[in-house]
Design an enzyme around this catalytic site. Structure first.
Site, short mmCIF file in Angstrom:
data_model
loop_
_atom_site.label_atom_id
_atom_site.label_comp_id
_atom_site.label_asym_id
_atom_site.label_seq_id
_atom_site.Cartn_x
_atom_site.Cartn_y
_atom_site.Cartn_z
CB SER A 22 42.16 21.01 25.63
OG SER A 22 41.60 21.88 24.68
CB THR A 154 25.00 -10.26 59.23
OG1 THR A 154 25.01 -11.19 60.30
CG2 THR A 154 23.62 -10.26 58.58
CG HIS A 155 28.55 -8.88 61.69
ND1 HIS A 155 28.79 -7.59 62.13
CD2 HIS A 155 27.24 -9.12 61.99
CE1 HIS A 155 27.70 -7.11 62.69
NE2 HIS A 155 26.74 -8.01 62.61
CB SER A 276 50.79 -17.81 40.12
OG SER A 276 52.12 -17.74 40.59
CE LYS A 282 47.64 -17.56 43.90
NZ LYS A 282 48.60 -16.83 44.69
CG ASN A 284 46.04 -15.59 40.97
OD1 ASN A 284 45.85 -16.33 41.94
ND2 ASN A 284 47.24 -15.32 40.50
CD GLU A 289 42.80 -10.27 42.92
OE1 GLU A 289 42.90 -11.07 43.87
OE2 GLU A 289 43.67 -10.17 42.05
CE1 TYR A 316 35.58 27.13 29.65
CE2 TYR A 316 37.14 28.94 29.43
CZ TYR A 316 36.86 27.60 29.37
OH TYR A 316 37.85 26.71 29.04
CD GLN A 321 41.93 23.10 28.33
OE1 GLN A 321 41.54 23.87 27.48
NE2 GLN A 321 43.21 22.93 28.60
CE LYS A 324 36.78 19.97 27.16
NZ LYS A 324 36.93 20.88 28.32
#
Ligand code: ARG
Length: 462
Positions: A22, A154-155, A276, A282, A284, A289, A316, A321, A324
């Site tokens: 580890s 709404t919606h 782009s 563009k 973006n 995102e 244990y 392990q 992590k």
């Protein structure tokens, strides 16, 4: 170096080592591992379990290791299984015999339980700080936009007018709860597992209260078997972070919509958007995102961790392990999302005129127009029908309710008078919504005072 070589005869297979080790990831908490060892040896000396000289030598050795790792002088070498063996082996090679006494009355099981707790505790503070910084940014936006009218949805259909301040306040509330959750996790987890040994405590006369205090815990944990296998706080933290990134993702989704050519409610700063490679027009919203997408990694870690823990018999088991990599990645992801998102919104421009025009265009004042009729004696169901007719008429003529002449109003219902314009103006629609929690200026000002108090009053985790 193998800590457990004595009982074994065959050389460890390389594949087994690679699968089992580890160090490649638990090196991330080298600082906490050393901090824990320092507290442990300080306590051992106080109890007379190791001598003062050995303690001094160990402390100096550990300090040297810490500094050398930090400066890059000491590198993590592959032959060690984990950070605990790495530090111990290094200590022994630096200070000799005394180094071999550090692990007295301790097991890697309580050691790793401690390290993970210390690490998560530090990170909770950092996530809390980043969330607070985001909320401060939101407060600024709110203060500047108490009269910035926009459609509420709404919606994803225009519904009633709100203000930008009111919209942003919704997120303030979400992040406020997120911080409360972080604080709750902190309160429940802040007990020290060190001294629990492998599972059944130890025969050495350790002072667990003392180490707990040295490490800033409220006190020692009360069951050694639970202590070495408890990762509830990891799951709680992953859950709290899942909610944080879910909120960030919702907000990102809105920013992506607002930034679209169709909406144009906001303009992202060049630093937080990309072009782009083929379409020159563009710009973006990549950062928004990515924040939206990274949510999945944090949820994934939560599901994985719940699954890791579900079949573990006391105490244990090596399964643990697995906590992590999942948790480290989720923490780094959440912190990254918080920091980037805060940068993005603090540099973003709001197109107030576009927002207001959009609120005007979408019949967001239709409910208020119906209420006007109700106030003049028309039953609500009839008023709803009358305004429905008017909306249909407006759509045909491509105009807003406010743009109709009084004659046009009267043609549908004689109840309308000159004061209809005042009644359905955006300003009136918003201002009349004055109950606490609503977008009206007085209500928002009241909420803002409370937001400030809450942000200042909410304990900063130290
Ligand atoms: N690397 C281990 C972990 O992260 C440390 C504890 C090892 N304990 C043991 N009994 N093998 O859980």
């Amino acid at each position: 170096m193998k800590l457990w070589g004595g009982r074994f005869t065959k050389e460890e297979n390389q594949l087994v080592h690679n699968f089992n080790e580890s160090l490649s990831f638990d090196q991330k908490f080298y600082r906490q591992d050393i901090e824990g060892s320092m507290a442990h040896v300080t306590m051992l000396a106080k109890q007379g379990i190791v001598s003062e000289e050995d303690k001094e030598a160990i402390l100096i050795g550990l300090k040297g290791i810490l500094e050398d790792i930090q400066s890059g002088k000491l590198e993590f070498t592959k032959e060690h299984e984990d950070i605990h063996s790495f530090v111990e082996a290094n200590l022994i090679s630096r200070i000799g015999e005394a180094g071999k006494r550090l692990h007295t009355g301790r097991s890697r099981n309580d050691q790793v339980a401690l390290d993970m707790k210390l690490y998560c505790r530090d990170e909770i503070k950092e996530i809390d700080r980043l969330t607070k910084a985001l909320m401060e940014e939101l407060l600024k936006i709110m203060e500047e936009n108490l009269d910035t009218y926009m459609p509420g949805f709404t919606h994803l259909q225009k519904a009633q007018p709100v203000t930008l301040a009111h919209h942003v306040a919704a997120y303030f509330e979400m992040f406020k709860r997120d911080r409360q959750r972080l604080h709750d996790v902190y309160e429940r987890m802040n007990y020290c597992p060190l001294g629990s040994g492998a599972l059944a405590g130890t025969t050495y006369p350790l002072d667990r209260e003392y180490t707990a205090k040295l490490l800033g815990f409220y006190g020692p944990t009360l069951n050694s078997m639970d202590s070495v296998s408890d990762r509830d706080y990891v799951i709680e933290l992953l859950s709290a972070m899942s909610l944080i990134v879910m909120h960030l993702s919702r907000f990102s989704e809105e920013i992506i919509i607002w930034n679209s050519n169709e909406y144009r409610f906001v303009e992202l700063d060049d630093a937080y958007s990309t072009g782009s490679s083929i379409m020159p027009q563009k710009k973006n919203p990549d950062i928004a995102e990515l924040v939206r997408a990274k949510t999945g990694r944090v949820y994934g870690a939560l599901m994985s961790m719940l699954t890791v823990m579900k079949g573990i018999p006391l105490a244990y088991d090596k399964d643990i392990q697995e906590d992590k990599e999942l948790t480290f990645d989720a923490i780094d992801t959440t912190k990254g999302c918080l920091a980037l998102f805060t940068g993005m919104i603090s540099t973003m421009t709001f197109r107030k005129d576009v927002m207001e025009a959009s609120a005007k265009k979408g019949f967001t004042n239709a409910t208020d127009a119906a209420d006007y009729l109700v106030k003049h004696g028309v039953a609500f169901r009839d008023a709803h029908g009358i305004i429905g007719q008017l909306v249909l008429y407006c759509i045909e003529k491509n105009k807003a309710l406010d743009d109709m002449t009084l004659d046009e109003f009267k043609a549908v219902s004689p109840v309308f008078e000159e004061d209809i314009y005042e009644a359905i103006s955006l300003k009136t629609c918003v201002e009349k919504r004055a109950v606490i929690g609503a977008p009206g200026r007085t209500a928002m000002e009241q909420a803002l005072t409370l937001f400030h108090q809450q942000l200042d009053g909410q304990r900063t985790l130290k």
